[in-house]
Motif scaffolding. Structure first.
Motif, PDB file in Angstrom:
ATOM      1  N   HIS A  38       0.823  -1.286   0.008  1.00 34.24           N
ATOM      2  CA  HIS A  38       0.028  -0.045   0.204  1.00 34.24           C
ATOM      3  C   HIS A  38       0.881   1.241  -0.044  1.00 34.24           C
ATOM      4  N   LEU A  39       1.963   1.254  -0.593  1.00 30.89           N
ATOM      5  CA  LEU A  39       2.842   2.342  -0.886  1.00 30.89           C
ATOM      6  C   LEU A  39       2.662   2.582  -2.401  1.00 30.89           C
ATOM      7  N   PRO A  40       2.114   3.646  -2.884  1.00 34.53           N
ATOM      8  CA  PRO A  40       2.166   3.751  -4.474  1.00 34.53           C
ATOM      9  C   PRO A  40       3.452   4.109  -4.794  1.00 34.53           C
ATOM     10  N   GLY A  41       3.807   3.756  -6.162  1.00 32.80           N
ATOM     11  CA  GLY A  41       4.921   4.109  -6.984  1.00 32.80           C
ATOM     12  C   GLY A  41       4.933   5.580  -7.279  1.00 32.80           C
ATOM     13  N   TYR A  42       3.755   5.782  -7.829  1.00 34.93           N
ATOM     14  CA  TYR A  42       3.410   7.296  -8.246  1.00 34.93           C
ATOM     15  C   TYR A  42       2.139   7.748  -7.323  1.00 34.93           C
ATOM     16  N   LEU A  43       2.578   8.723  -6.692  1.00 36.38           N
ATOM     17  CA  LEU A  43       1.520   9.586  -5.673  1.00 36.38           C
ATOM     18  C   LEU A  43       1.144  10.873  -6.495  1.00 36.38           C
ATOM     19  N   SER A  44      -0.025  11.244  -7.045  1.00 34.91           N
ATOM     20  CA  SER A  44      -0.445  12.383  -7.663  1.00 34.91           C
ATOM     21  C   SER A  44      -0.894  13.335  -6.482  1.00 34.91           C
ATOM     22  N   LEU A  45      -0.289  14.395  -6.303  1.00 32.80           N
ATOM     23  CA  LEU A  45      -0.941  15.468  -5.292  1.00 32.80           C
ATOM     24  C   LEU A  45      -1.370  16.726  -5.771  1.00 32.80           C
ATOM     25  N   VAL A  46      -2.522  17.445  -5.400  1.00 31.27           N
ATOM     26  CA  VAL A  46      -2.901  18.539  -5.739  1.00 31.27           C
ATOM     27  C   VAL A  46      -3.582  19.138  -4.440  1.00 31.27           C
ATOM     28  N   PRO A  47      -3.023  20.373  -4.071  1.00 31.07           N
ATOM     29  CA  PRO A  47      -3.565  20.880  -2.900  1.00 31.07           C
ATOM     30  C   PRO A  47      -4.880  21.050  -2.673  1.00 31.07           C
ATOM     31  N   PRO A  50      -8.853  15.156  -1.356  1.00 28.69           N
ATOM     32  CA  PRO A  50      -8.948  14.131  -0.557  1.00 28.69           C
ATOM     33  C   PRO A  50      -7.812  13.081  -0.715  1.00 28.69           C
ATOM     34  N   VAL A  51      -7.209  12.511   0.461  1.00 31.45           N
ATOM     35  CA  VAL A  51      -6.416  11.532   0.726  1.00 31.45           C
ATOM     36  C   VAL A  51      -6.562  10.558   1.709  1.00 31.45           C
ATOM     37  N   LEU A  52      -6.044   9.272   1.500  1.00 30.12           N
ATOM     38  CA  LEU A  52      -6.425   8.341   2.681  1.00 30.12           C
ATOM     39  C   LEU A  52      -5.114   8.001   3.296  1.00 30.12           C
ATOM     40  N   LEU A  53      -4.763   7.626   4.281  1.00 31.24           N
ATOM     41  CA  LEU A  53      -3.684   6.985   5.106  1.00 31.24           C
ATOM     42  C   LEU A  53      -3.896   5.667   4.577  1.00 31.24           C
ATOM     43  N   THR A  54      -2.628   4.904   4.483  1.00 37.82           N
ATOM     44  CA  THR A  54      -2.456   3.615   4.347  1.00 37.82           C
ATOM     45  C   THR A  54      -1.851   2.556   5.261  1.00 37.82           C
ATOM     46  N   GLU A  55      -1.792   3.168   6.389  1.00 40.10           N
ATOM     47  CA  GLU A  55      -1.185   2.670   7.385  1.00 40.10           C
ATOM     48  C   GLU A  55      -1.423   3.375   8.876  1.00 40.10           C
ATOM     49  N   ASN A  56      -1.285   2.559   9.868  1.00 36.89           N
ATOM     50  CA  ASN A  56      -1.404   3.317  11.344  1.00 36.89           C
ATOM     51  C   ASN A  56      -0.520   4.384  11.353  1.00 36.89           C
ATOM     52  N   ALA A 164       8.248   5.530   0.727  1.00 40.75           N
ATOM     53  CA  ALA A 164       7.186   6.394   0.100  1.00 40.75           C
ATOM     54  C   ALA A 164       6.365   7.152   1.105  1.00 40.75           C
ATOM     55  N   LEU A 165       5.432   8.007   0.639  1.00 42.65           N
ATOM     56  CA  LEU A 165       4.386   8.472   1.618  1.00 42.65           C
ATOM     57  C   LEU A 165       3.201   7.626   1.733  1.00 42.65           C
ATOM     58  N   PRO A 166       2.473   7.093   2.970  1.00 46.69           N
ATOM     59  CA  PRO A 166       1.736   6.145   3.052  1.00 46.69           C
ATOM     60  C   PRO A 166       0.188   7.025   2.850  1.00 46.69           C
ATOM     61  N   LEU A 167       0.112   7.543   1.715  1.00 47.29           N
ATOM     62  CA  LEU A 167      -1.172   8.058   1.212  1.00 47.29           C
ATOM     63  C   LEU A 167      -1.566   7.521  -0.217  1.00 47.29           C
ATOM     64  N   ILE A 168      -2.887   7.728  -0.215  1.00 47.39           N
ATOM     65  CA  ILE A 168      -3.387   7.432  -1.777  1.00 47.39           C
ATOM     66  C   ILE A 168      -4.517   8.262  -1.906  1.00 47.39           C
ATOM     67  N   PRO A 169      -4.848   8.832  -3.286  1.00 44.41           N
ATOM     68  CA  PRO A 169      -5.948   9.800  -3.609  1.00 44.41           C
ATOM     69  C   PRO A 169      -7.212   9.013  -2.982  1.00 44.41           C
ATOM     70  N   ALA A 170      -8.196   9.836  -2.538  1.00 48.22           N
ATOM     71  CA  ALA A 170      -9.462   9.163  -1.934  1.00 48.22           C
ATOM     72  C   ALA A 170     -10.687   9.976  -2.538  1.00 48.22           C
ATOM     73  N   TYR A 171     -10.707  10.190  -3.982  1.00 47.57           N
ATOM     74  CA  TYR A 171     -11.748  10.837  -4.370  1.00 47.57           C
ATOM     75  C   TYR A 171     -12.625   9.582  -4.657  1.00 47.57           C
ATOM     76  N   SER A 172     -12.406   8.415  -4.696  1.00 46.27           N
ATOM     77  CA  SER A 172     -13.159   7.125  -4.562  1.00 46.27           C
ATOM     78  C   SER A 172     -12.369   6.015  -3.588  1.00 46.27           C
ATOM     79  N   MET A 173     -13.120   5.302  -2.999  1.00 46.08           N
ATOM     80  CA  MET A 173     -12.535   4.045  -2.178  1.00 46.08           C
ATOM     81  C   MET A 173     -13.549   2.785  -1.983  1.00 46.08           C
ATOM     82  N   THR A 174     -12.998   1.754  -1.633  1.00 41.26           N
ATOM     83  CA  THR A 174     -13.607   0.599  -1.750  1.00 41.26           C
ATOM     84  C   THR A 174     -14.370   0.372  -0.341  1.00 41.26           C
ATOM     85  N   THR A 175     -15.629  -0.235  -0.461  1.00 43.50           N
ATOM     86  CA  THR A 175     -16.106  -0.720   0.734  1.00 43.50           C
ATOM     87  C   THR A 175     -15.353  -0.839   1.947  1.00 43.50           C
TER      88      THR A 175
END
Length: 256
Positions: A38-47, A50-56, A164-175
């Motif tokens: 759950h560490l993405p190779g490419y992480l697109s970011l725009v100020p 929304p983002v999701l944490l992928t670890e505690n 890598a940063l433990p983040l992923i975009p959160a425009y959508s997410m799984t159940t």
């Protein structure tokens, strides 16, 4: 919108050395994050995105795997490699970042009692994380080499350490990722993929908001989706928990 997209590129290492083979590096970077711890190779970011944490990160503060936040700023060191990196999958004006330090993310539900130095309330620095995963390189090997490795029972799997940063975009997410979250407004797709359905597949997404007015179902779906019954294993688990609850009440009935 006039915003320059920023893409953080993960740092991958094999046997303690950076991956310098361009073909291998590209393939590893493009792996889905469910194969890279759950560490993405490419992480697109725009100020403002929304983002999701992928670890505690700090569960006692409400910063755990799946926590949703708003990205504000990336703090990084400039590197000559940033300018040299190119990828046709991103716009030409993309700002590629190799030497990132941390990301400033706002978490509305964060339990910090006070603001951190020089930061606004609820904004938390998310540092670089490090994870190790396996990558099977047999697809990159010539056929004769791959066959020889199989015959000689030699592994073609590489141990890759990623920073890598433990983040992923959160425009959508799984159940699964939406569990335990209360969201403002959501759009839900109740057309389920092939395979057995579970109660949670429907209950979890429909219960993420407090009002029906904040819920939009994106397209028509089979009514049978709402009639899913608990599995035998789930029913047995509910019965087990009920027995535990009854025994607990009996054991502590005299305690006020």
């Amino acid at each position: 919108m006039g915003l320059t997209p920023t893409v953080c590129i993960a740092q991958d290492y094999i046997q303690g050395k950076p991956v310098d083979d361009l073909r291998l590096r590209k393939v590893i970077l493009e792996l889905p994050d469910n194969k890279t711890e759950h560490l993405p190779g490419y992480l697109s970011l725009v100020p403002g995105m929304p983002v999701l944490l992928t670890e505690n990160v700090a569960t006692e503060l409400g910063l755990s795997n799946g926590t949703r936040g708003i990205f504000h700023q990336l703090v990084y060191n400039e590197s000559p490699e940033d300018v040299q990196w190119q990828d046709k999958n991103f716009p030409q004006n993309t700002n590629f970042i190799m030497q990132r330090k941390y990301a400033l993310v706002e978490f509305a539900g964060c339990k910090l009692d006070s603001t951190l130095a020089e930061l606004q309330c609820k904004i938390v620095p998310i540092a670089i994380s490090e994870q190790t995963f396996l990558f099977d390189a047999k697809e990159l090997l010539p056929d004769n080499v791959a066959k020889a490795a199989k015959i000689n029972k030699k592994t073609t799997k590489l141990s890759v350490k990623r920073r890598a940063l433990p983040l992923i975009p959160a425009y959508s997410m799984t159940t699964h990722k939406s569990q335990d979250q209360t969201l403002g407004k959501i759009i839900v797709d109740l057309v389920m993929p092939p395979g057995p359905l579970e109660v949670a597949s429907v209950y979890v997404p429909l219960s993420r908001v407090k009002r029906f007015d904040d819920l939009l179902i994106i397209r028509p779906f089979e009514f049978a989706t709402l009639q899913v019954k608990p599995s035998t294993a789930q029913i047995e688990e509910l019965k087990r928990l009920d027995r535990i609850a009854q025994n607990t009440r009996k054991s502590f009935q005299f305690i006020v």
